[in-house]
Design an enzyme around this catalytic site. Structure first.
Site, PDB file in Angstrom:
ATOM      1  N   LEU A  28       0.816  -1.223   0.000  1.00  0.00           N
ATOM      2  CA  LEU A  28       0.000   0.000   0.000  1.00  0.00           C
ATOM      3  C   LEU A  28       0.844   1.264   0.000  1.00  0.00           C
ATOM      4  O   LEU A  28       0.394   2.325  -0.411  1.00  0.00           O
ATOM      5  CB  LEU A  28      -0.912   0.026   1.236  1.00  0.00           C
ATOM      6  N   GLY A  29       2.064   1.142   0.481  1.00  0.00           N
ATOM      7  CA  GLY A  29       2.904   2.334   0.544  1.00  0.00           C
ATOM      8  C   GLY A  29       4.315   1.986   0.941  1.00  0.00           C
ATOM      9  O   GLY A  29       4.558   0.947   1.564  1.00  0.00           O
ATOM     10  N   GLU A  30       5.231   2.843   0.549  1.00  0.00           N
ATOM     11  CA  GLU A  30       6.621   2.640   0.942  1.00  0.00           C
ATOM     12  C   GLU A  30       7.254   3.996   1.163  1.00  0.00           C
ATOM     13  O   GLU A  30       7.310   4.827   0.263  1.00  0.00           O
ATOM     14  CB  GLU A  30       7.376   1.866  -0.155  1.00  0.00           C
ATOM     15  N   GLY A  31       7.689   4.229   2.406  1.00  0.00           N
ATOM     16  CA  GLY A  31       8.349   5.486   2.710  1.00  0.00           C
ATOM     17  C   GLY A  31       9.777   5.210   3.172  1.00  0.00           C
ATOM     18  O   GLY A  31      10.230   4.067   3.151  1.00  0.00           O
ATOM     19  N   PHE A  33      10.778   5.229   6.092  1.00  0.00           N
ATOM     20  CA  PHE A  33      10.835   4.623   7.419  1.00  0.00           C
ATOM     21  C   PHE A  33      10.043   3.332   7.532  1.00  0.00           C
ATOM     22  O   PHE A  33       9.880   2.802   8.619  1.00  0.00           O
ATOM     23  CB  PHE A  33      10.345   5.625   8.466  1.00  0.00           C
ATOM     24  N   GLY A  34       9.561   2.822   6.403  1.00  0.00           N
ATOM     25  CA  GLY A  34       8.836   1.566   6.488  1.00  0.00           C
ATOM     26  C   GLY A  34       8.053   1.234   5.227  1.00  0.00           C
ATOM     27  O   GLY A  34       7.893   2.069   4.331  1.00  0.00           O
ATOM     28  N   VAL A  36       4.322  -0.568   3.892  1.00  0.00           N
ATOM     29  CA  VAL A  36       2.972  -0.874   4.371  1.00  0.00           C
ATOM     30  C   VAL A  36       2.296  -1.865   3.414  1.00  0.00           C
ATOM     31  O   VAL A  36       2.345  -1.681   2.196  1.00  0.00           O
ATOM     32  CB  VAL A  36       2.134   0.423   4.481  1.00  0.00           C
ATOM     33  N   ASP A 167       2.432  15.614  10.249  1.00  0.00           N
ATOM     34  CA  ASP A 167       2.497  15.173   8.850  1.00  0.00           C
ATOM     35  C   ASP A 167       1.077  15.069   8.289  1.00  0.00           C
ATOM     36  O   ASP A 167       0.724  14.108   7.618  1.00  0.00           O
ATOM     37  CB  ASP A 167       3.225  13.824   8.773  1.00  0.00           C
TER      38      ASP A 167
HETATM   39  P1  ADP Z   1       4.004   5.760   5.231  1.00  0.00           P
HETATM   40  O1  ADP Z   1       3.480   7.085   4.736  1.00  0.00           O
HETATM   41  O2  ADP Z   1       4.997   5.901   6.323  1.00  0.00           O
HETATM   42  O3  ADP Z   1       4.456   4.884   4.123  1.00  0.00           O
HETATM   43  P2  ADP Z   1       1.265   5.252   6.147  1.00  0.00           P
HETATM   44  O4  ADP Z   1       0.946   4.875   7.546  1.00  0.00           O
HETATM   45  O5  ADP Z   1       0.904   6.620   5.705  1.00  0.00           O
HETATM   46  O6  ADP Z   1       2.813   4.944   5.909  1.00  0.00           O
HETATM   47  O7  ADP Z   1       0.563   4.198   5.186  1.00  0.00           O
HETATM   48  C1  ADP Z   1       0.847   4.167   3.803  1.00  0.00           C
HETATM   49  C2  ADP Z   1      -0.429   3.958   3.004  1.00  0.00           C
HETATM   50  O8  ADP Z   1      -1.058   2.743   3.393  1.00  0.00           O
HETATM   51  C3  ADP Z   1      -1.467   5.032   3.246  1.00  0.00           C
HETATM   52  O9  ADP Z   1      -1.291   6.157   2.424  1.00  0.00           O
HETATM   53  C4  ADP Z   1      -2.759   4.293   2.933  1.00  0.00           C
HETATM   54  O10 ADP Z   1      -2.972   4.259   1.531  1.00  0.00           O
HETATM   55  C5  ADP Z   1      -2.465   2.883   3.394  1.00  0.00           C
HETATM   56  N1  ADP Z   1      -2.964   2.654   4.776  1.00  0.00           N
HETATM   57  C6  ADP Z   1      -2.313   2.890   5.941  1.00  0.00           C
HETATM   58  N2  ADP Z   1      -3.059   2.558   7.014  1.00  0.00           N
HETATM   59  C7  ADP Z   1      -4.226   2.092   6.527  1.00  0.00           C
HETATM   60  C8  ADP Z   1      -5.441   1.563   7.129  1.00  0.00           C
HETATM   61  N3  ADP Z   1      -5.595   1.451   8.468  1.00  0.00           N
HETATM   62  N4  ADP Z   1      -6.438   1.162   6.293  1.00  0.00           N
HETATM   63  C9  ADP Z   1      -6.314   1.257   4.951  1.00  0.00           C
HETATM   64  N5  ADP Z   1      -5.207   1.732   4.339  1.00  0.00           N
HETATM   65  C10 ADP Z   1      -4.172   2.153   5.089  1.00  0.00           C
HETATM   66 MG    MG Z   2       1.946   8.341   5.180  1.00  0.00          MG
END
Ligand code: ADP
Ligand code: MG
Length: 352
Positions: A28-31, A33-34, A36, A167
């Site tokens: 779902l995401g990659e930053g 610091f981690g 997802v 943020d």
């Molecule tokens: P990061 O920005 O550090 O990569 P996030 O916590 O923002 O991590 O999560 C990354 C992405 O994952 C979010 O932009 C969203 O699209 C998805 N995501 C995160 N938490 C949830 C959740 N509880 N339910 C659905 N999607 C989520």
């Molecule tokens: Mg985020």
């Protein structure tokens, strides 16, 4: 003491998980610091858990777990539903923190505002079936009001708990399909001033597109973190002196701006706006004077929307996007603003 006992008992009855319980799904995401992922449970437990979200985080994961635990006890509805967090040392990449939330839904506010349909796409997910009302500025304004009210409500919960998010941006606002409301996610850069956790922000954590002009949230006169008990005693005072929550208010103001002006919804559009505003010394009124005479249709539309009901939306925007933190409104103050009131017009005329 009650707090500790409650937290302990609550923790005892919550499911605990380990690494092998999860089957990784879509990323779902990659930053920095981690990473997802959407995940499901390998063995479905008796209760219907549904889909979950897993963040594999670096060393900052420890703070993020702490923040999520605090939020679920103090202001659970503000943020995505946190399930569990643990330290995972056996990973190939070295030690990681694993954080688990309930999967709230498919769309962040960033996804939704990028759509050509915005804000009507949000109206249809909040209200279910599209209503057969005429589309127009008034209706768009109502939808934007609803989104902003939900966001400010969640933010007020965090701020009242002593947490500054740092943020706030559309990417970190998720639409919860269960409750049909927007919730805040990603407490990776958050700070809890009441107990001095993560006291001084790491500058590199801040997203320059949404960050308020002040570099540090606390004044430079408090350059290092005091010990936790000292911080706990000092922080209500420091909070009053420095109003660190107003950092999030600036970011929220930029989100209102993006919702009102289609041309600032893209990254490049927002960066361009930030450049223009900086050139006007962060004076929104001066900025308006400089751009309105040669405004294109998109820009005119934004001003028109904010000018509805005697300019109440514009008034709220200018009370959020200000150079000086202490001149910005609070989340509670913004919620009480006549913009959210049906009698907004009347209220504004009384105020002036
Ligand atoms: P990061 O920005 O550090 O990569 P996030 O916590 O923002 O991590 O999560 C990354 C992405 O994952 C979010 O932009 C969203 O699209 C998805 N995501 C995160 N938490 C949830 C959740 N509880 N339910 C659905 N999607 C989520
Ligand atoms: Mg985020």
């Amino acid at each position: 003491w009650d707090m500790f006992v409650l937290a302990f008992v609550e923790r005892l009855f919550r499911p605990t998980y380990k690494k092998d319980d999860f089957v990784l799904g879509k990323k779902l995401g990659e930053g920095a610091f981690g990473i997802v992922y959407k995940v499901s449970l390998a063995k479905k437990p008796s209760s219907k858990e549904g889909d979950l979200v897993l963040k594999k985080a670096t060393e900052y994961g420890a703070v993020e777990i702490w923040m999520n635990e605090r939020v679920r006890r103090a202001c659970a509805n503000s943020c995505a539903d946190f399930v569990y967090g643990f330290f995972e040392s056996s990973s190939k990449k070295g030690a990681e923190y694993w954080l688990i939330w309930r999967f709230e839904g498919e769309s962040t506010l960033a996804d939704l505002i990028q759509s050509k349909e915005f804000p009507y796409n949000v109206e249809s997910i909040i209200l279910g079936e599209m209503q057969d009302l005429p589309k127009g500025l008034e209706r768009e304004n109502k939808i934007i009001q609803t989104i902003l009210r939900q966001l400010l409500f969640a933010l007020d919960g965090l701020h009242s708990t002593g947490i500054v998010h740092r943020d706030i941006k559309p990417q970190n606002i998720i639409f919860s399909e269960g409750s049909r409301t927007f919730k805040i996610i990603d407490l990776g850069a958050a700070t809890d001033l009441r107990v001095g956790i993560n006291y001084i922000p790491k500058e590199f954590l801040l997203d320059p597109r949404y960050a308020a002009p002040e570099q540090y949230i606390m004044s430079t006169q408090t350059p290092s973190a005091p010990s936790a008990p000292v911080a706990a005693a000092l922080s209500p005072v420091l909070w009053q002196l420095n109003l660190p929550d107003r950092f999030d208010i600036y970011s929220t103001g930029l989100i209102l701006l993006q919702m009102a002006f289609p041309s600032f919804r893209s990254d490049s559009g927002l960066i361009q706006f930030n450049r223009q505003l900086k050139r006007c010394d962060y004076d929104l009124v001066a900025w308006r004077k400089s751009v309105e005479p040669r405004a294109n249709a998109d820009l005119r539309k934004g001003f028109e929307l904010l000018d509805l009901d005697g300019g109440i939306g514009w008034e709220l925007l200018t009370s959020m996007v200000r150079y000086k933190a202490r001149q910005r409104t609070s989340a509670k103050g913004a919620l009480a603003h006549p913009y959210f009131d049906k009698e907004g017009l009347l209220a504004l005329s009384i105020m002036q």
